[in-house]
Design an enzyme around this catalytic site. Structure first.
Site, short mmCIF file in Angstrom:
data_model
loop_
_atom_site.label_atom_id
_atom_site.label_comp_id
_atom_site.label_asym_id
_atom_site.label_seq_id
_atom_site.Cartn_x
_atom_site.Cartn_y
_atom_site.Cartn_z
N ARG A 17 -10.67 -11.41 -0.07
CA ARG A 17 -11.40 -12.44 -0.83
C ARG A 17 -10.83 -13.75 -0.93
NH1 ARG A 17 -11.25 -8.54 -6.01
NH2 ARG A 17 -11.02 -7.18 -4.35
N LYS A 65 0.60 -1.15 0.11
CA LYS A 65 0.05 -0.11 0.12
C LYS A 65 0.73 1.10 0.12
CE LYS A 65 -3.71 -2.11 2.69
NZ LYS A 65 -4.72 -1.95 1.54
#
Length: 516
Positions: free
Chosen positions: A364, A290
């Site tokens: 996910r 990130k």
């Protein structure tokens, strides 16, 4: 935790540090809400005029403190805004009461006891005020210094601690302590608020204290306390079972992943609800690191697992006649020489292969394994909760979570339940044309698809791992799970416990045979 008592005392006779009354915005100025009649009388019927002189308008969340008039036992009156005054034959909205009580409780930090004289015409209103006050009184102080390292002596530190301590007791005035409905409402509010605050504590906990192993230990301790069944799969069990999603996400971290199954069962239950929570105890993004400015709050990426955990414990505390099984998919997503790389292919617990195009789309992957495992038990419905996508925040903002489902009626039911308990949500579509974007030339599916509609793409990915014929909903709580701004209503700065109330009410509806 803040204590809650039901009291028949009036606002004039209650012995407390302060008495809380409600005011609203009327057509001609400030309107004093029901419950404050005794306080208004002590002010000679001019409480509204006095408040207007002090600048009060009755706007939602507005707090005005003033010295009590003669005839009141409490030395301070705290007037809290309820927003627009309802029509003549209408009552105050429960969420307005909940938020007002939260604002008042927060404003009374450091106080020992406050009498809440807000409108409580029935048990539902009493529950709303109770919840708001107990949630508004929350603060996370586990890692505050003890005074030895900040230039204060121990005595000075204790004084400061007392001033910053949450309101110690909430006395709900004008209620019926012996009435079964009021007693049940109070007991439910206490259990629910305690578990929401447990979730908040976990979310606010620094990632060097809460790794997957520590989170699993929290679940084991709660299971022992409340009679829940718990099973923890460590890295060896995960490898033996073929949980490629959890292992792939966690393989770059020093602390290995865990899959926790925690279950409330009831002898009379005829329905089973499975709840699955994303539990990334820290999300650096992995190799797809990130950018600066996006890492600081990533301890909150386990908010879904915290919500599921809290909901299961609440179901047990309330003795709900429904089986509720929680699955906590716990991992830490870190970059290292052993971390999953963009381009790697993982074999999931279901047997499907996934090409990892972005290691920051890790939620996910852990959910996929947990959803497949939950499906094996053929529950009546599965609901997963996750801080899954920034795209959902862009779509719905910071206060609203998105709901996707493989059944429109169930999606509508979950949305209506969220509205009922005061959690902002919105039903989202699952456009089938977006599925093609996840086609992979080397695997069954990729973990990324089209950039536009990224939150919907994530939902479509998860749908691939739901067992055939099982009703499922996905709650993307990326926006409301962690509040970075100033506190408002009963919402603190930091972890919020988003979705717990929705999950608990869903469990109650399921127990009543109204799954939707």
């Amino acid at each position: 935790m803040t204590a809650l008592t039901l009291s028949t005392s009036s606002a004039a006779t209650v012995r407390a540090d302060a008495v809380v009354v409600g005011v609203a915005k009327g057509a001609k100025g400030v309107v004093v809400a029901p419950g404050a009649e005794a306080v208004d009388k002590a002010f000679g019927g001019k409480l509204a005029a006095v408040l207007e002189t002090l600048g009060a308008s009755g706007a939602e969340g507005e707090v005005t403190k003033l010295p009590a008039a003669d005839g009141l036992k409490a030395p301070v009156v705290l007037a809290v805004g309820l927003g627009e005054a309802p029509g003549k034959d209408d009552g105050y909205d429960n969420e307005a009461l909940r938020r007002a009580a939260g604002s008042a409780a927060r404003a009374l930090t450091g106080s020992k006891k406050a009498g809440f004289a807000l409108p409580v015409e029935d048990a539902e209103a009493a529950a709303a005020v109770s919840e708001g006050a107990l949630l508004g009184a929350y603060s996370y102080v586990a890692h505050r210094g003890n005074g030895n390292g900040n230039g204060q002596n121990a005595k000075g530190a204790k004084k400061n601690d007392a001033k910053s301590a949450p309101l110690a007791e909430v006395a709900l005035l004008g209620t019926k302590p012996r009435d079964k409905e009021f007693k049940a409402a109070a007991e439910r509010s206490q259990a629910l608020a305690a578990e929401i605050n447990r979730a908040r504590d976990l979310i606010n906990m620094p990632p060097n204290d809460l790794d997957p192993k520590a989170f699993a230990a929290e679940a084991q301790a709660a299971a022992k306390e409340f009679g829940l069944k718990v099973e923890v799969l460590d890295e060896k069990a995960l490898k033996k079972g073929g949980y490629g999603g959890l292992l792939g996400v966690g393989q770059g971290a020093a602390t290995p992943p865990r899959l926790v199954r925690i279950a409330h069962t009831h002898a009379k239950a005829t329905k089973t609800l499975a709840l699955v929570g994303k539990g990334i105890t820290y999300d650096s993004g992995g190799i797809s690191l990130k950018p600066a400015g996006h890492n600081e709050t990533m301890k909150c990426d386990m908010s879904g697992a915290a919500a599921v955990f809290a909901a299961v414990v609440t179901a047990a505390r309330l003795g709900l006649e429904v089986n509720v099984t929680g699955w906590l998919a716990l991992a830490e997503n870190m970059p290292s020489g052993s971390a999953t790389r963009p381009g790697d292919v993982l074999t999931m617990y279901s047997g499907k292969t996934v090409e990892v195009l972005n290691t920051d789309a890790e939620g996910r992957l852990v959910l996929a394994d947990a959803l497949t495992r939950a499906s094996e038990e053929t529950p009546d419905a599965i609901v997963d909760v996750a801080t899954l996508t920034g795209a959902m925040v862009l779509a719905l903002g910071n206060r609203t979570f998105g709901i996707m489902a493989n059944d429109d009626a169930f999606r509508t039911s979950v949305h209506e339940i969220a509205e009922e308990v005061g959690e902002q949500s919105w039903p989202m579509p699952m456009p089938s044309e977006l599925r093609k974007g996840m086609d992979s030339p080397v695997a069954d599916i990729a973990n990324m698809g089209e950039r536009m509609g990224g939150g919907l793409v994530a939902g479509l990915f998860l749908k691939e791992f739901i067992g055939e014929g099982i009703t499922w909903a996905h709650l993307d709580i990326a926006g409301p799970a962690f509040h970075e701004g100033a506190p408002w209503g009963y919402t603190p700065k930091g972890g919020t416990g988003s979705a717990v109330r929705t999950l608990v009410r869903l469990a109650e509806r399921t127990a009543a045979g109204d799954l939707g």
